[in-house]
Design a protein around this motif. Structure first.
Motif, PDB file in Angstrom:
ATOM      1  N   ALA A  45      49.339  25.722  41.154  1.00  0.00           N
ATOM      2  CA  ALA A  45      50.296  26.602  41.828  1.00  0.00           C
ATOM      3  C   ALA A  45      49.615  27.414  42.928  1.00  0.00           C
ATOM      4  O   ALA A  45      50.145  27.531  44.040  1.00  0.00           O
ATOM      5  N   SER A  46      48.449  27.977  42.631  1.00  0.00           N
ATOM      6  CA  SER A  46      47.761  28.769  43.654  1.00  0.00           C
ATOM      7  C   SER A  46      47.234  27.874  44.775  1.00  0.00           C
ATOM      8  O   SER A  46      47.216  28.271  45.945  1.00  0.00           O
ATOM      9  N   ASP A  47      46.836  26.649  44.422  1.00  0.00           N
ATOM     10  CA  ASP A  47      46.384  25.710  45.451  1.00  0.00           C
ATOM     11  C   ASP A  47      47.530  25.339  46.384  1.00  0.00           C
ATOM     12  O   ASP A  47      47.347  25.237  47.605  1.00  0.00           O
ATOM     13  N   THR A 111      43.716  36.227  43.384  1.00  0.00           N
ATOM     14  CA  THR A 111      43.191  36.361  44.737  1.00  0.00           C
ATOM     15  C   THR A 111      43.784  35.308  45.664  1.00  0.00           C
ATOM     16  O   THR A 111      44.140  35.601  46.814  1.00  0.00           O
ATOM     17  N   ASP A 112      43.898  34.088  45.165  1.00  0.00           N
ATOM     18  CA  ASP A 112      44.502  33.017  45.969  1.00  0.00           C
ATOM     19  C   ASP A 112      45.916  33.402  46.406  1.00  0.00           C
ATOM     20  O   ASP A 112      46.314  33.179  47.560  1.00  0.00           O
ATOM     21  N   GLY A 127      43.656  43.524  47.650  1.00  0.00           N
ATOM     22  CA  GLY A 127      43.919  43.632  46.214  1.00  0.00           C
ATOM     23  C   GLY A 127      42.777  44.334  45.514  1.00  0.00           C
ATOM     24  O   GLY A 127      41.603  44.033  45.760  1.00  0.00           O
ATOM     25  N   GLU A 128      43.102  45.287  44.629  1.00  0.00           N
ATOM     26  CA  GLU A 128      42.100  46.075  43.918  1.00  0.00           C
ATOM     27  C   GLU A 128      42.410  46.082  42.424  1.00  0.00           C
ATOM     28  O   GLU A 128      43.578  45.977  42.021  1.00  0.00           O
ATOM     29  N   ASP A 129      41.362  46.243  41.609  1.00  0.00           N
ATOM     30  CA  ASP A 129      41.542  46.393  40.167  1.00  0.00           C
ATOM     31  C   ASP A 129      41.950  47.833  39.890  1.00  0.00           C
ATOM     32  O   ASP A 129      41.157  48.758  40.056  1.00  0.00           O
TER      33      ASP A 129
END
Length: 254
Positions: A45-47, A111-112, A127-129
């Motif tokens: 899915a991310s790909d 991330t992707d 994006g951050e934790d």
């Protein structure tokens, strides 16, 4: 697990200082806080999302250079306004677009996902934790004394922003230098991240509607990363500093 109300409280405390709007009165930030994510490696899915983003980038760049894309050009001008050299320190959107033809990186599915949304909508997106944050996110003009936890030559190190540089930070230091150039090590997304903060940065000619559409695209895909994902978002601009709060309750994925 954090509730929607807890996420909204975090975003309510977020702040963009007036000095930033003095540089760019058209600046808008869309902050999206999410919890309940199920981490995982890159998958089909991310790909597919990244493949779509690569195609979109090639189409956008078929008849013009990266630096001539309207939103990229706007950010290059913004960088110059606080003394950064855009040919040396490229905003995150420009950096991704320049990699798209050879292939965007495959990191993990979270991330992707946000890299793909950034490229498709041509909006810088970080994006951050969220669990690694100390206090609320703030966008400021740096004094030059704030610590920035990063890596240099493969080794952990602490740097400091230039005086007047636009940086995202929390109570413990800088989380992203030069507005949307380089994220810090302390709050970076990890393979086990379940709670995250996403920051979408926009300048004209990107409209509020464009920015919200990118946020909706991101949130829709985030809700597929776990059966109990919850999110909240806040839009900040120079005029009102806060727009209506939007949230997503847990969804059952069939």
């Amino acid at each position: 697990m954090l509730s929607v109300e807890s996420l909204q409280e975090i975003l309510h405390a977020a702040h963009v200082e007036p000095a930033v709007f003095e540089l760019q009165s058209d600046y808008q930030a869309l902050l999206i806080a999410v919890d309940g994510l199920v981490p995982g490696p890159s998958d089909d899915a991310s790909d597919a999302l990244l493949n779509h983003a690569e195609t979109a980038a090639r189409t956008a760049l078929s008849d013009q250079k990266v630096e001539h894309l309207p939103h990229v050009a706007a950010w290059r001008k913004a960088y110059q306004s606080f003394g950064a050299k855009p040919n040396r320190t490229r905003n995150s959107l420009e950096a991704l677009l320049r990699r798209a033809d050879a292939g965007l990186p495959r990191v993990n599915r979270l991330t992707d996902l946000y890299n793909a949304v950034s490229v498709v909508h041509q909006i810088p997106l970080g994006g951050e934790d969220l669990s690694s944050y100390s206090g609320a996110p703030r966008l400021i003009r740096a004094t030059g004394q704030e610590p920035f936890d990063t890596v240099s030559s493969g080794e952990p190190t602490v740097e400091h922003p230039d005086e007047g540089e636009v940086v995202w930070c929390d109570d413990d230091g800088v989380t992203c230098r030069r507005w949307n150039w380089r994220q810090g090590r302390r709050t970076q997304l990890r393979d086990d991240t379940t709670s995250a903060l996403f920051i979408l940065d926009a300048l004209a000619p990107v409209t509020t509607e464009d920015l919200l559409a990118a946020g909706e695209d991101l949130t829709t895909h985030l809700c597929l990363l776990g059966p109990e994902v919850v999110s909240a978002q806040r839009l900040i601009d120079a005029g009102t500093l806060q727009h209506w709060p939007l949230s997503h309750q847990p969804r059952q994925i069939s």
